[in-house]
Design an enzyme around this catalytic site. Structure first.
Site, mmCIF file in Angstrom:
data_model
loop_
_atom_site.group_PDB
_atom_site.id
_atom_site.type_symbol
_atom_site.label_atom_id
_atom_site.label_comp_id
_atom_site.label_asym_id
_atom_site.label_seq_id
_atom_site.Cartn_x
_atom_site.Cartn_y
_atom_site.Cartn_z
ATOM 1 N N GLY A 1 0.768 -1.237 0.000
ATOM 2 C CA GLY A 1 0.000 0.000 0.000
ATOM 3 C C GLY A 1 0.796 1.284 0.000
ATOM 4 N N GLU B 1 3.918 4.335 5.687
ATOM 5 C CA GLU B 1 2.687 3.557 5.775
ATOM 6 C C GLU B 1 1.603 4.263 4.977
ATOM 7 O OE1 GLU B 1 1.160 0.858 6.076
ATOM 8 O OE2 GLU B 1 0.996 0.424 8.200
ATOM 9 N N ASP B 2 0.701 3.485 4.396
ATOM 10 C CA ASP B 2 -0.399 4.097 3.654
ATOM 11 C C ASP B 2 -1.462 4.646 4.601
ATOM 12 O OD1 ASP B 2 -1.274 1.563 4.443
ATOM 13 O OD2 ASP B 2 -1.922 0.956 2.449
ATOM 14 N N ASP C 1 -4.588 2.594 10.911
ATOM 15 C CA ASP C 1 -5.977 2.213 11.159
ATOM 16 C C ASP C 1 -6.080 1.747 12.618
ATOM 17 O OD1 ASP C 1 -8.631 1.428 10.829
ATOM 18 O OD2 ASP C 1 -8.232 -0.011 9.264
ATOM 19 N N PHE D 1 -14.358 3.061 4.553
ATOM 20 C CA PHE D 1 -13.467 2.141 3.841
ATOM 21 C C PHE D 1 -12.963 2.832 2.586
ATOM 22 C CE2 PHE D 1 -11.893 -1.354 1.422
ATOM 23 C CZ PHE D 1 -11.359 -2.197 2.387
ATOM 24 N N VAL D 2 -11.647 3.103 2.564
ATOM 25 C CA VAL D 2 -11.062 3.878 1.479
ATOM 26 C C VAL D 2 -10.145 3.036 0.602
ATOM 27 C CG1 VAL D 2 -11.263 6.126 2.608
ATOM 28 C CG2 VAL D 2 -9.242 4.720 3.026
ATOM 29 N N ASP E 1 -6.129 -0.699 -1.016
ATOM 30 C CA ASP E 1 -6.865 -1.633 -1.852
ATOM 31 C C ASP E 1 -8.059 -2.240 -1.133
ATOM 32 O OD1 ASP E 1 -5.967 -4.948 -1.284
ATOM 33 O OD2 ASP E 1 -5.129 -3.323 -0.090
#
Length: 180
Positions: free
Chosen positions: A45, A99-100, A103, A152-153, A159
């Protein structure tokens, strides 16, 4: 692909502008510390974000990648497994972990712990996105591009089921796509 996106949260232009700002700040911070970071991207990601942000880091950096997994579908499982470890030693190095999204924080906390146990001098985190509403462990990124709501992106590396990473923006995935 646009038919799977409910709305765009962050445009490509906003991402590029924010990467330039964060890259400048990272450069200043590491110059002040007299450190050259090993920039470590968490696959898969982080790749688009890492490719953009390193253009704006004015230091003689080195890069490496780790592939760790804790997700199945849309849920973080909490148990981390290393799919690909670093190619180099981190002993006595300053790590800038890319990091993408932060969460739940579980993956990030475990990766930071592993890097420190391998002898890293420090581990700082730059994340494109932060989703604090989902946090279940106490961890924060030192550099954050955008704080987003609990949606949720996908896009710009993020992804769903290995799809939609190549969208040039961050979009909210329609519920009917992942609730089938």
């Amino acid at each position: 692909m646009l038919d799977v996106v409910e709305k765009v949260l962050v445009t490509q232009e906003e991402i590029m502008k924010r990467c330039a700002e964060m890259g400048k700040q990272i450069s200043e911070d590491y110059k002040n510390k007299k450190e050259i970071p090993l920039v470590v991207g968490l696959l898969k990601g982080s790749v688009p974000f890492m490719a953009e942000i390193i253009k704006h880091i004015d230091l003689e950096i080195q890069i490496d990648f780790m592939d760790v997994s804790s997700y199945e579908g849309t849920e973080s499982l909490g148990n981390i497994r290393i799919v690909k470890d670093l190619d180099c030693s981190v002993n006595n190095l300053s790590i800038l972990l890319v990091e993408d999204i932060v969460d739940t924080g579980r993956t990030l906390k475990e990766v930071k712990r592993m890097l420190m146990s391998k002898g890293a001098k420090e581990v700082n985190v730059v994340s494109l996105l932060d989703k604090p509403e989902r946090r279940v462990v106490d961890i924060e990124a030192e550099y954050v591009g955008f704080t987003i709501p609990n949606e949720f992106v996908v896009g710009y590396g993020l992804d769903y089921d290995q799809k939609y990473r190549n969208l040039p923006y961050i979009g909210v995935l329609k519920r009917e796509v992942y609730e089938q």
